[in-house]
Design an enzyme around this catalytic site. Structure first.
Site, PDB file in Angstrom:
ATOM      1  N   ASN A   1      14.234   2.188  13.956  1.00 32.25           N
ATOM      2  CA  ASN A   1      15.214   1.140  14.209  1.00 32.25           C
ATOM      3  C   ASN A   1      16.614   1.732  14.366  1.00 32.25           C
ATOM      4  OD1 ASN A   1      13.206  -0.829  14.023  1.00 32.25           O
ATOM      5  ND2 ASN A   1      13.469  -1.015  11.802  1.00 32.25           N
TER       6      ASN A   1
ATOM      7  N   ASN B   1       0.826  -1.218   0.000  1.00 35.87           N
ATOM      8  CA  ASN B   1       0.000   0.000   0.000  1.00 35.87           C
ATOM      9  C   ASN B   1       0.856   1.262   0.000  1.00 35.87           C
ATOM     10  OD1 ASN B   1       0.951   0.177   2.619  1.00 35.87           O
ATOM     11  ND2 ASN B   1      -1.060   0.221   3.600  1.00 35.87           N
TER      12      ASN B   1
ATOM     13  N   PHE C   1      18.939   4.215  24.427  1.00 32.85           N
ATOM     14  CA  PHE C   1      17.881   4.120  25.435  1.00 32.85           C
ATOM     15  C   PHE C   1      18.294   3.225  26.607  1.00 32.85           C
ATOM     16  CE2 PHE C   1      15.702   5.124  21.429  1.00 32.85           C
ATOM     17  CZ  PHE C   1      15.054   6.297  21.812  1.00 32.85           C
TER      18      PHE C   1
ATOM     19  N   PHE D   1       4.665 -10.148   4.523  1.00 28.30           N
ATOM     20  CA  PHE D   1       5.459  -9.163   5.250  1.00 28.30           C
ATOM     21  C   PHE D   1       4.634  -7.976   5.721  1.00 28.30           C
ATOM     22  CE2 PHE D   1       8.738 -10.962   2.319  1.00 28.30           C
ATOM     23  CZ  PHE D   1       9.645 -11.395   3.268  1.00 28.30           C
TER      24      PHE D   1
ATOM     25  N   LEU E   1      -4.223  -4.137   2.339  1.00 30.05           N
ATOM     26  CA  LEU E   1      -4.783  -5.427   2.751  1.00 30.05           C
ATOM     27  C   LEU E   1      -5.847  -5.300   3.840  1.00 30.05           C
ATOM     28  CD1 LEU E   1      -1.562  -7.620   2.781  1.00 30.05           C
ATOM     29  CD2 LEU E   1      -3.392  -7.648   1.092  1.00 30.05           C
TER      30      LEU E   1
ATOM     31  N   SER F   1       8.473 -12.617  14.782  1.00 34.90           N
ATOM     32  CA  SER F   1       9.510 -11.841  15.446  1.00 34.90           C
ATOM     33  C   SER F   1       9.945 -12.499  16.745  1.00 34.90           C
ATOM     34  CB  SER F   1       8.968 -10.441  15.740  1.00 34.90           C
ATOM     35  OG  SER F   1       9.786  -9.738  16.640  1.00 34.90           O
TER      36      SER F   1
ATOM     37  N   TYR G   1       2.996  -4.439  19.416  1.00 38.07           N
ATOM     38  CA  TYR G   1       3.611  -5.068  18.243  1.00 38.07           C
ATOM     39  C   TYR G   1       3.908  -6.536  18.520  1.00 38.07           C
ATOM     40  CZ  TYR G   1       7.304  -6.643  15.137  1.00 38.07           C
ATOM     41  OH  TYR G   1       8.051  -7.407  14.266  1.00 38.07           O
TER      42      TYR G   1
ATOM     43  N   ASN H   1      17.033  -9.208  14.460  1.00 38.05           N
ATOM     44  CA  ASN H   1      17.058  -7.785  14.057  1.00 38.05           C
ATOM     45  C   ASN H   1      17.698  -7.602  12.686  1.00 38.05           C
ATOM     46  OD1 ASN H   1      16.788  -7.808  17.080  1.00 38.05           O
ATOM     47  ND2 ASN H   1      16.611  -5.603  16.710  1.00 38.05           N
TER      48      ASN H   1
ATOM     49  N   LYS I   1       2.235 -10.293  16.902  1.00 36.88           N
ATOM     50  CA  LYS I   1       2.958 -11.438  16.355  1.00 36.88           C
ATOM     51  C   LYS I   1       2.570 -12.723  17.088  1.00 36.88           C
ATOM     52  CE  LYS I   1       5.085  -9.259  13.126  1.00 36.88           C
ATOM     53  NZ  LYS I   1       4.678  -9.469  11.710  1.00 36.88           N
TER      54      LYS I   1
END
Length: 338
Positions: free
Chosen positions: A199, A32, A218, A81, A59, A125, A150, A179, A154
């Site tokens: 990321n 998209n 962080f 994906f 989708l 993930s 997130y 990762n 998964k």
């Protein structure tokens, strides 16, 4: 064989399309363009010598998904994906993640279960493990309570696939990524975040390029070698090749269960500060960074036991952290060169 790749213009998707076409598969890409651009098609074509068919479809539009499968009745495999993928953003906007990551999966599976047989690769993930109690993490490790929406999408996605596969002709392989970083060595495709990168590595490359003032690390009070979070960083090309191997396993009917699960990583953990030092070493660029507070949703450490993927799939990561960081830096330079 005709293979559908959803989110196929994204970072991992585009590299997987290249590897699929190199193996002779006929690829259709759905995207998209919410986090990708059409120019990625040009890069795929230049690398592989073939331009995959592309359709712009969201989708989340169930009617559009139904219409696509009514038109393309001969699809034999799907690599899924298309999803939102930033831990921090999911904490701030959970409904976006539940809608985008779960409704799209459901609509795809609704169409695939109409077929007598279908092969499905799911982009999962290592976040499904939460903060695992033992390292390296094996596929048999307990699924912990998710640290973020997130991660929860998964976990739920894997459960949906297992339930649907049990009562349909769908056979699936779930790949739990660690990762992904790097870029194709041609510098024709790579990670292309829209807006502020979520990321680590694209934030590093943009900071080194001067697009960001400094990198935020962080937290430096985790129970790790230097107090910063540890992750298993895998080159995106290695990861893409794992999808092709997994798909072939399903198409050749060599799978032993309706749903198989594999960790896809290098088996080695690197801290954030180790990644920064490795980047500085391979690029000779000094990286400005500051230590800030912990980020909600982050875990202390995660790196993979990849024995199952190595032994059963016959796949193994071959590229180093330094190689991935250099490829990512070369890609960033190419993006910013007029």
């Amino acid at each position: 064989m005709k293979i559908l790749v959803t989110g196929g213009l994204g970072f991992i998707g585009s590299h997987t399309v290249v590897e699929l076409q190199a193996q002779g598969y006929d690829v259709i890409v759905l995207d998209n363009l919410s986090n990708a651009t059409l120019e990625v098609l040009d890069g795929i074509e230049k690398i592989s010598g073939k331009r995959p068919r592309f359709e712009k479809i969201d989708l989340r539009d169930r009617t559009a998904v139904q219409a696509f499968f009514n038109t393309h009745t001969d699809i034999e495999g799907v690599i899924h994906f298309a999803a939102s993928k930033a831990v921090g953003e999911s904490v701030e906007n959970p409904l976006l993640y539940y809608e985008n990551n779960l409704s799209t999966l459901i609509y795809l599976l609704q169409e695939l279960q109409k077929k007598p047989e279908a092969s499905f690769i799911f982009s999962s993930s290592c976040t499904v493990y939460g903060q695992a109690k033992e390292m390296p993490i094996m596929e048999s490790a307990p699924i912990q309570s998710a640290f973020s929406p997130y991660g929860n999408t998964k976990q739920i996605g894997e459960e949906i696939i297992s339930d649907v596969a049990r009562v349909s002709g769908i056979n699936a392989i779930v790949l739990r990524y660690f990762n992904p970083i790097g870029a194709h060595e041609s510098n024709l495709i790579g990670e292309l975040p829209i807006g502020v990168p979520q990321n680590l590595v694209p934030f590093i490359t943009q900071t080194a390029m001067g697009l960001r003032q400094q990198l935020s690390v962080f937290g430096d009070d985790y129970d790790t070698v230097d107090g910063t979070c540890v992750r298993d960083y895998i080159h995106v090309v290695d990861l893409a090749q794992a999808h092709v191997v997994a798909l072939k396993r399903l198409l050749d009917k060599k799978h032993l269960e309706k749903v198989e699960v594999f960790n896809i990583g290098t088996g080695k953990g690197s801290s954030v500060l180790e990644v920064i030092r490795a980047f500085e070493k391979v690029t000779a660029k000094k990286l400005p960074y500051q230590i800030v507070g912990r980020r909600e949703g982050d875990i202390t450490a995660a790196y993979a036991n990849t024995d199952k993927a190595n032994d059963v799939l016959g796949w193994k990561a071959t590229k180093t952290l330094e190689e991935a960081l250099l490829n990512a830096w070369n890609w960033e330079n190419k993006l910013r060169t007029p």
